[in-house]
Enzyme design. Structure first.
Site, PDB file in Angstrom:
ATOM      1  N   CYS A   1      -5.471  -3.161   2.153  1.00  0.00           N
ATOM      2  CA  CYS A   1      -5.357  -3.177   3.623  1.00  0.00           C
ATOM      3  C   CYS A   1      -6.705  -3.337   4.323  1.00  0.00           C
ATOM      4  O   CYS A   1      -7.255  -4.424   4.374  1.00  0.00           O
ATOM      5  CB  CYS A   1      -4.623  -1.920   4.097  1.00  0.00           C
ATOM      6  SG  CYS A   1      -3.857  -2.124   5.731  1.00  0.00           S
TER       7      CYS A   1
ATOM      8  N   LYS B   1      -9.303   2.463  -2.579  1.00  0.00           N
ATOM      9  CA  LYS B   1      -9.577   1.790  -1.306  1.00  0.00           C
ATOM     10  C   LYS B   1     -10.963   2.169  -0.775  1.00  0.00           C
ATOM     11  O   LYS B   1     -11.328   3.353  -0.746  1.00  0.00           O
ATOM     12  CB  LYS B   1      -8.494   2.182  -0.295  1.00  0.00           C
ATOM     13  CG  LYS B   1      -8.542   1.483   1.048  1.00  0.00           C
ATOM     14  CD  LYS B   1      -7.353   1.934   1.889  1.00  0.00           C
ATOM     15  CE  LYS B   1      -7.299   1.246   3.244  1.00  0.00           C
ATOM     16  NZ  LYS B   1      -6.115   1.689   4.006  1.00  0.00           N
TER      17      LYS B   1
ATOM     18  N   GLU C   1       0.832  -1.195   0.000  1.00  0.00           N
ATOM     19  CA  GLU C   1       0.000   0.000   0.000  1.00  0.00           C
ATOM     20  C   GLU C   1       0.875   1.257   0.000  1.00  0.00           C
ATOM     21  O   GLU C   1       1.847   1.364   0.755  1.00  0.00           O
ATOM     22  CB  GLU C   1      -0.886  -0.035   1.252  1.00  0.00           C
ATOM     23  CG  GLU C   1      -1.789   1.153   1.454  1.00  0.00           C
ATOM     24  CD  GLU C   1      -2.601   1.038   2.733  1.00  0.00           C
ATOM     25  OE1 GLU C   1      -3.585   1.764   2.872  1.00  0.00           O
ATOM     26  OE2 GLU C   1      -2.235   0.197   3.605  1.00  0.00           O
TER      27      GLU C   1
ATOM     28  N   SER D   1      24.900   3.988  31.897  1.00  0.00           N
ATOM     29  CA  SER D   1      25.011   4.251  33.335  1.00  0.00           C
ATOM     30  C   SER D   1      25.459   3.043  34.129  1.00  0.00           C
ATOM     31  O   SER D   1      25.723   3.151  35.321  1.00  0.00           O
ATOM     32  CB  SER D   1      23.641   4.691  33.862  1.00  0.00           C
ATOM     33  OG  SER D   1      22.706   3.633  33.714  1.00  0.00           O
TER      34      SER D   1
END
Length: 532
Positions: free
Chosen positions: A106, A70, A4, A283
């Site tokens: 999608c 779409k 897409e 650290s």
């Protein structure tokens, strides 16, 4: 098949509001179409024709043959497609001899029913789906379960092509797949890497299932009207011999998927934004150790710089672990004391009549480290990768312009308990101690005052993280949480989460790893009196 919006990348966001951007996208699409000879290419692209659509362009014989728009535009979570696109209405059916192929994009297949069922009713034996489906933990398996259902519902073969790569905070995991009409997975691409998946199918096999499945006929009878169907006749291409050997790559275990997503997200963010090297403040604690190890995994040891910035509260054990970490990772290590910088702040603020004490004095140390890291970034062009995790960010156990400083927050969406799990996983995968065991087993501490432990300020992480997941990701109410979890943890955690929203607004971007991440997913007003 391409994913897409393959022409522009996903999501293009407000670039889609620029006419020049749309013209450039069309020029790129025309160039792709011109090269599509001896092949049919389905290409995701923005398409402007009276209005803007999220579209699939059908390219063949050197030209653009058709455009599918779409239908379903997601507008939840990280998606804002209603802001940019108009909804499609019509269907596009490709005909290769006796084979019919229906196009979806999608969200079109996440929705049960049309357009997938309409395409099947129109004769499609194979449904294709161009997708940009972002990753979160568990998403790949969840997505494929949906694809199995959709193939069965439509009695159609289904080919799914998903985007791969990092885009700002989103990671797209691939895992493209081909399924038969019974929902059996015929082929699956690996996750988190670009891959060409080739699979031969016999879509006419779907005919027998449809003849036996009366549900499809009932669906057909129940429809009063059908959307318009554009049928595009395309040349039948020569068969390839021998047939492609389909591969079904197994899904990776959860922790490995997390590692791959973090590595891909960081690598693409660094590379696509023009950086070459990164710097991590180490650290001797577990967050910075896991961050540094993942940076080396993504970029290589020669592109990662570890800087230890001890204060008078830093223990010899954590200082030694910071050095041991860099030696294990085989990357550049520098130790720079912050004492003179902190004294300078104290003296200057004392002259202003506000000598820092308590929390202000603690935060000064974190901010001194932030200043040094950003100075190194400006000097050498290194990207500062901050080391805070989701648990700390949730409850505000972090310092603005201190440990939150940076260009990318790699662990931003990783709960502290998962940081520990990742540390053990990284060591097991390497077959050696990348992250020192003493770092993993030591009680977490910011080391900003004598004998400090995280549990002095916030609940223990193994009790805190389940509450945070329920409150932040599942939007559970205070009343619900009090019934399920330790009331003391709930009553401490929720006000901390709510008060820290202003900090999260100023945090760097980081990889989205959970179903609901801070930032694009969770949008809560800072000015807000709701308490539960």
């Amino acid at each position: 098949m391409f994913p897409e919006l393959a022409v522009t990348g996903y999501p293009p966001e407000d670039l889609l509001l620029r006419p020049g951007f749309l013209r450039a996208a069309r020029a790129s699409l025309d160039a792709v179409a011109g090269e599509a000879r001896g092949i049919v290419a389905l290409v995701g692209t923005p398409w402007f024709d009276r209005d803007l659509a999220n579209a699939c362009a059908v390219c063949a014989e050197g030209e653009l043959k058709a455009v599918y728009r779409k239908h379903f535009l997601p507008n939840y979570g990280v998606f804002d497609e209603h802001r940019y696109f108009s909804e499609g209405r019509d269907l596009v059916l490709l005909r290769f001899g006796d084979t019919h192929v229906g196009i979806t994009i999608c969200e079109d297949v996440w929705q049960p029913g049309p357009p997938a069922t309409d395409l099947a009713l129109a004769g499609a034996q194979l449904l294709v789906n161009l997708s940009a489906s972002p990753y979160h933990v568990g998403k790949a398996e969840e997505r494929e379960e949906m694809l199995v259902t959709r193939a069965r519902d439509t009695s159609s073969f289904l080919a799914f092509c998903n985007l791969v790569g990092g885009q700002d905070e989103l990671v797209f995991d691939g895992h493209s797949a081909v399924l038969d009409d019974a929902g059996e997975v015929l082929a699956r691409a690996p996750g988190f890497e670009e891959h060409l998946l080739v699979c031969d199918v016999e879509p006419e096999r779907a005919l027998g299932r449809r003849l036996r499945d009366v549900r499809r006929r009932e669906l057909d009878r129940s429809r009063e009207t059908m959307p318009a169907v554009e049928t595009v006749v395309l040349p039948v291409l020569p068969e390839q011999s021998p047939p492609a050997a389909a591969q079904v790559t197994p899904f990776e275990p959860e922790l490995e998927q997390m590692r791959l997503a973090l590595v891909l997200g960081l690598r693409d963010y660094v590379g696509k934004n023009g950086f070459r090297e990164v710097v991590v403040g180490v650290s001797g604690g577990i967050d910075s150790a896991v961050t540094a190890a993942l940076c080396v995994d993504a970029l290589g040891a020669d592109r990662v710089h570890c800087v230890s910035m001890p204060s008078r509260f830093s223990s010899e054990e954590t200082r030694a672990d910071a050095r041991r970490l860099a030696e294990s990772l085989r990357c550049d290590f520098r130790e720079v004391s912050i004492e003179r910088v902190v004294h300078g702040f104290h003296d200057t603020l004392g002259e202003a009549g506000a000598p820092p004490a308590g929390l202000a004095a603690e935060n000064l140390q974190a901010r001194a480290r932030g200043v040094l890291l950003m100075a190194l970034s400006n000097t050498y062009g290194w990207l500062v990768v901050s080391t805070g995790n989701k648990s700390e960010l949730a409850v505000g156990y972090s310092t603005l312009y201190g440990d939150m400083v940076g260009g990318f927050a790699l662990l931003k969406d990783v709960f502290k308990t998962d940081v520990f799990r990742l540390a053990w996983h990284l060591n097991a995968r390497a077959g050696r101690e990348l992250v020192p065991t003493s770092t993993i087993e030591r009680p977490p501490s910011a080391e900003l005052r004598p004998q400090q432990r995280d549990e002095d300020s916030i609940p223990p992480y193994d009790r805190l993280d389940p509450v945070l997941e329920a409150y932040v990701e599942l939007d559970r109410s205070r009343e619900e949480l009090l019934e399920e979890f330790d009331p003391e943890v709930v009553e401490r955690a929720l006000p901390l989460v709510d008060r820290a929203e202003y900090k999260r607004r100023q945090a760097p971007p980081g990889v989205k790893l959970r179903p609901k991440a801070f930032g694009r997913d969770r949008r809560t007003p800072i000015t807000n009196r709701w308490a539960g």
